[in-house]
Design a protein around this motif. Structure first.
Motif, PDB file in Angstrom:
ATOM      1  N   GLU A  92       0.853  -1.335   0.088  1.00  0.00           N
ATOM      2  CA  GLU A  92      -0.119  -0.076   0.153  1.00  0.00           C
ATOM      3  C   GLU A  92       0.993   1.345  -0.179  1.00  0.00           C
ATOM      4  O   GLU A  92       0.698   2.116  -0.666  1.00  0.00           O
ATOM      5  N   ARG A  93       1.878   1.318   0.728  1.00  0.00           N
ATOM      6  CA  ARG A  93       2.930   2.357   0.956  1.00  0.00           C
ATOM      7  C   ARG A  93       3.691   2.657  -0.151  1.00  0.00           C
ATOM      8  O   ARG A  93       3.917   3.581  -0.725  1.00  0.00           O
ATOM      9  N   LEU A  94       3.933   1.261  -1.020  1.00  0.00           N
ATOM     10  CA  LEU A  94       4.486   1.482  -2.280  1.00  0.00           C
ATOM     11  C   LEU A  94       3.709   2.203  -3.499  1.00  0.00           C
ATOM     12  O   LEU A  94       4.223   2.888  -4.243  1.00  0.00           O
ATOM     13  N   SER A  95       2.376   1.664  -3.480  1.00  0.00           N
ATOM     14  CA  SER A  95       1.503   2.212  -4.695  1.00  0.00           C
ATOM     15  C   SER A  95       1.503   3.898  -4.352  1.00  0.00           C
ATOM     16  O   SER A  95       1.521   4.499  -5.194  1.00  0.00           O
ATOM     17  N   ASP A  96       1.199   4.335  -3.062  1.00  0.00           N
ATOM     18  CA  ASP A  96       1.259   5.657  -2.837  1.00  0.00           C
ATOM     19  C   ASP A  96       2.636   6.318  -3.092  1.00  0.00           C
ATOM     20  O   ASP A  96       2.361   7.265  -3.753  1.00  0.00           O
ATOM     21  N   ALA A  97       3.512   5.672  -2.622  1.00  0.00           N
ATOM     22  CA  ALA A  97       4.841   6.627  -2.954  1.00  0.00           C
ATOM     23  C   ALA A  97       5.225   6.571  -4.752  1.00  0.00           C
ATOM     24  O   ALA A  97       5.417   7.647  -5.080  1.00  0.00           O
ATOM     25  N   ILE A 114       9.806   6.146 -13.096  1.00  0.00           N
ATOM     26  CA  ILE A 114       9.419   5.600 -11.695  1.00  0.00           C
ATOM     27  C   ILE A 114       8.726   4.355 -11.821  1.00  0.00           C
ATOM     28  O   ILE A 114       7.652   4.469 -12.227  1.00  0.00           O
ATOM     29  N   TRP A 115       9.159   3.275 -11.020  1.00  0.00           N
ATOM     30  CA  TRP A 115       8.467   1.997 -10.971  1.00  0.00           C
ATOM     31  C   TRP A 115       8.420   1.627  -9.408  1.00  0.00           C
ATOM     32  O   TRP A 115       9.520   2.025  -8.506  1.00  0.00           O
ATOM     33  N   GLY A 116       7.291   0.538  -9.091  1.00  0.00           N
ATOM     34  CA  GLY A 116       7.369   0.037  -7.841  1.00  0.00           C
ATOM     35  C   GLY A 116       7.199  -1.510  -7.951  1.00  0.00           C
ATOM     36  O   GLY A 116       6.525  -1.979  -8.687  1.00  0.00           O
ATOM     37  N   TYR A 117       8.140  -2.192  -7.191  1.00  0.00           N
ATOM     38  CA  TYR A 117       7.979  -3.668  -7.088  1.00  0.00           C
ATOM     39  C   TYR A 117       8.021  -4.228  -5.596  1.00  0.00           C
ATOM     40  O   TYR A 117       8.824  -3.700  -4.830  1.00  0.00           O
ATOM     41  N   GLN A 118       6.861  -4.702  -5.363  1.00  0.00           N
ATOM     42  CA  GLN A 118       6.831  -5.311  -3.933  1.00  0.00           C
ATOM     43  C   GLN A 118       7.626  -6.591  -3.805  1.00  0.00           C
ATOM     44  O   GLN A 118       7.839  -7.351  -4.663  1.00  0.00           O
ATOM     45  N   LEU A 119       8.648  -6.386  -2.770  1.00  0.00           N
ATOM     46  CA  LEU A 119       9.462  -7.443  -2.368  1.00  0.00           C
ATOM     47  C   LEU A 119       9.853  -7.475  -1.071  1.00  0.00           C
ATOM     48  O   LEU A 119       9.852  -6.536  -0.484  1.00  0.00           O
ATOM     49  N   ASP A 120       9.801  -8.668  -0.481  1.00  0.00           N
ATOM     50  CA  ASP A 120      10.512  -8.840   1.002  1.00  0.00           C
ATOM     51  C   ASP A 120      12.057  -9.271   0.466  1.00  0.00           C
ATOM     52  O   ASP A 120      12.428 -10.229   0.184  1.00  0.00           O
ATOM     53  N   ILE A 121      12.825  -8.404   0.934  1.00  0.00           N
ATOM     54  CA  ILE A 121      14.149  -8.498   0.721  1.00  0.00           C
ATOM     55  C   ILE A 121      14.908  -9.488   1.511  1.00  0.00           C
ATOM     56  O   ILE A 121      16.008  -9.918   1.507  1.00  0.00           O
ATOM     57  N   THR A 122      14.187 -10.123   2.518  1.00  0.00           N
ATOM     58  CA  THR A 122      14.616 -11.311   3.558  1.00  0.00           C
ATOM     59  C   THR A 122      14.538 -12.684   2.825  1.00  0.00           C
ATOM     60  O   THR A 122      14.940 -13.673   3.210  1.00  0.00           O
ATOM     61  N   ASN A 123      13.647 -12.681   1.724  1.00  0.00           N
ATOM     62  CA  ASN A 123      13.338 -13.951   1.176  1.00  0.00           C
ATOM     63  C   ASN A 123      14.293 -14.046  -0.306  1.00  0.00           C
ATOM     64  O   ASN A 123      14.099 -13.563  -1.207  1.00  0.00           O
ATOM     65  N   GLU A 124      15.459 -14.875  -0.116  1.00  0.00           N
ATOM     66  CA  GLU A 124      16.457 -15.037  -1.122  1.00  0.00           C
ATOM     67  C   GLU A 124      15.795 -15.374  -2.617  1.00  0.00           C
ATOM     68  O   GLU A 124      16.180 -14.848  -3.439  1.00  0.00           O
ATOM     69  N   ASN A 125      14.825 -16.509  -2.424  1.00  0.00           N
ATOM     70  CA  ASN A 125      14.105 -16.662  -3.981  1.00  0.00           C
ATOM     71  C   ASN A 125      13.626 -15.340  -4.529  1.00  0.00           C
ATOM     72  O   ASN A 125      13.691 -15.165  -5.829  1.00  0.00           O
ATOM     73  N   LEU A 126      12.861 -14.754  -3.709  1.00  0.00           N
ATOM     74  CA  LEU A 126      11.933 -13.572  -4.285  1.00  0.00           C
ATOM     75  C   LEU A 126      13.125 -12.243  -4.784  1.00  0.00           C
ATOM     76  O   LEU A 126      12.797 -11.734  -5.962  1.00  0.00           O
ATOM     77  N   VAL A 127      13.855 -12.324  -4.110  1.00  0.00           N
ATOM     78  CA  VAL A 127      15.165 -11.277  -4.405  1.00  0.00           C
ATOM     79  C   VAL A 127      15.501 -11.749  -6.007  1.00  0.00           C
ATOM     80  O   VAL A 127      15.978 -10.876  -6.927  1.00  0.00           O
TER      81      VAL A 127
END
Ligand SMILES: NC(=O)c1ccc[n+]([C@@H]2O[C@H](COP(=O)([O-])OP(=O)(O)OC[C@H]3O[C@@H](n4cnc5c(N)ncnc54)[C@H](O)[C@@H]3O)[C@@H](O)[C@H]2O)c1
Length: 280
Positions: A52-57, A69-82
């Motif tokens: 939500e914060r990402l879309s607003d930003a 400018i682009w936004g991608y949701q990502l949990d940087i603690t998840n190696e596979n997702l990174v």
């Protein structure tokens, strides 16, 4: 002489539409880093776990800087997702040239008596979570985005540390009247240790990738004023030679400097920008 550095000083700050990633990009300072890189003619990708914060930003920045400018949701603690997200960004936007490791849990000062922030009570789960975001996330992002940059022989990584990555917190700042010493709120240990660790990661990566054309630096900003309670500001200001906290736009020029060719002869350094606090 390096051909990238031009005689016109200001041209060295031009990011020339390079793709720049900012982790925790939807946060308070993430947005400011984004403005700096957009002002420098970069293409900016915000990465944040909070959708939500990402879309607003992204919407907010799009109004001022359309199409860069682009936004991608990502949990940087998840190696596979990174790994997946970094590859996706390269496919969808272009080769990554700049990475700012900015995301952090920013563990807050406790609330006194019932608080778990004091070292004796500090839960290992919180220690682990703060490390996962503040240090492991920066390692994983560097591992994937940095490796691609290294293969191409050019890139910049900037780690966002803190003045508390250089000095210990002055716990007297957080003292509350009427509480016994073992009940006093403190700045949590993980803030110090993760911020010091980022400076270590900076030095390691700077030397590891020096011959691959990647520069790696960190910045140690002092606290930014953001509706901070007046009593705290007054106490903190006494520890700072310039006598005040930073304003939210005061780091932007330094961020652009560190991410552009303007800092081409700088690697492994930590730029301390703290109103002089660490000098006293
Ligand atoms: N604000 C200050 O006064 C100050 C001073 C010195 C250093 N810093 C440092 O600057 C950086 C930014 O601070 P801020 O004040 O903007 O913090 P913030 O809390 O506003 O932003 C942090 C962002 O990181 C995101 N995030 C958290 N976990 C994540 C994860 N697993 N994956 C992806 N994103 C995640 C959050 O959603 C948030 O948007 C931090 O590293 C902080 O320690 C801040």
């Amino acid at each position: 002489m390096l051909s990238i550095v031009t005689k016109n000083t200001l041209q060295n700050f031009d990011l020339k539409k390079q793709v720049c990633l900012i982790t925790g990009g939807a946060g308070f300072l993430g947005l400011k880093h984004a403005e700096a890189l957009l002002d420098g003619n970069g293409r900016v990708v915000l990465l944040d776990v909070n959708d939500e914060r990402l879309s607003d930003a992204v919407s907010k920045l799009k109004r001022a800087y359309p199409r860069r400018i682009w936004g991608y949701q990502l949990d940087i603690t998840n190696e596979n997702l990174v790994k997946k997200t970094v590859n996706k960004i390269e496919r969808e936007i272009g080769p990554i040239s700049v990475l700012i490791n900015n995301a952090a849990n920013n563990p807050q000062v406790g609330q006194g008596q019932k608080d778990f922030s004091r070292l004796e009570n500090f839960p290992i789960e919180v220690w682990q979570k703060d490390f996962d975001v503040g240090v492991t996330g920066a390692f994983l992002m560097s591992k994937y985005a940095g490796s691609l940059m290294a293969k191409r022989g050019k890139g910049v990584i900037l780690n966002i540390s803190s003045d508390l990555g250089v000095i210990a917190p002055d716990q007297r700042l957080y003292r509350k009247e009427g509480l016994k010493s073992h009940q006093q709120p403190v700045k949590p240990v993980t803030y110090s240790v993760t911020k010091h660790a980022l400076i270590g990661l900076t030095k390691y990566l700077a030397t590891y990738w020096a011959e691959s054309g990647i520069r790696v630096n960190s910045i140690s900003p002092g606290g930014v004023y953001r509706n901070t309670p007046e009593e705290f500001v007054q106490k903190l200001a006494k520890l700072i030679p310039l006598g005040r906290m930073a304003t939210q736009d005061e780091y932007k020029a330094a961020i652009l400097f560190l991410c552009s060719d303007a800092s081409s002869y700088m690697t492994g350094a930590n730029l301390i920008m703290d109103g002089g606090r660490t000098v006293w």
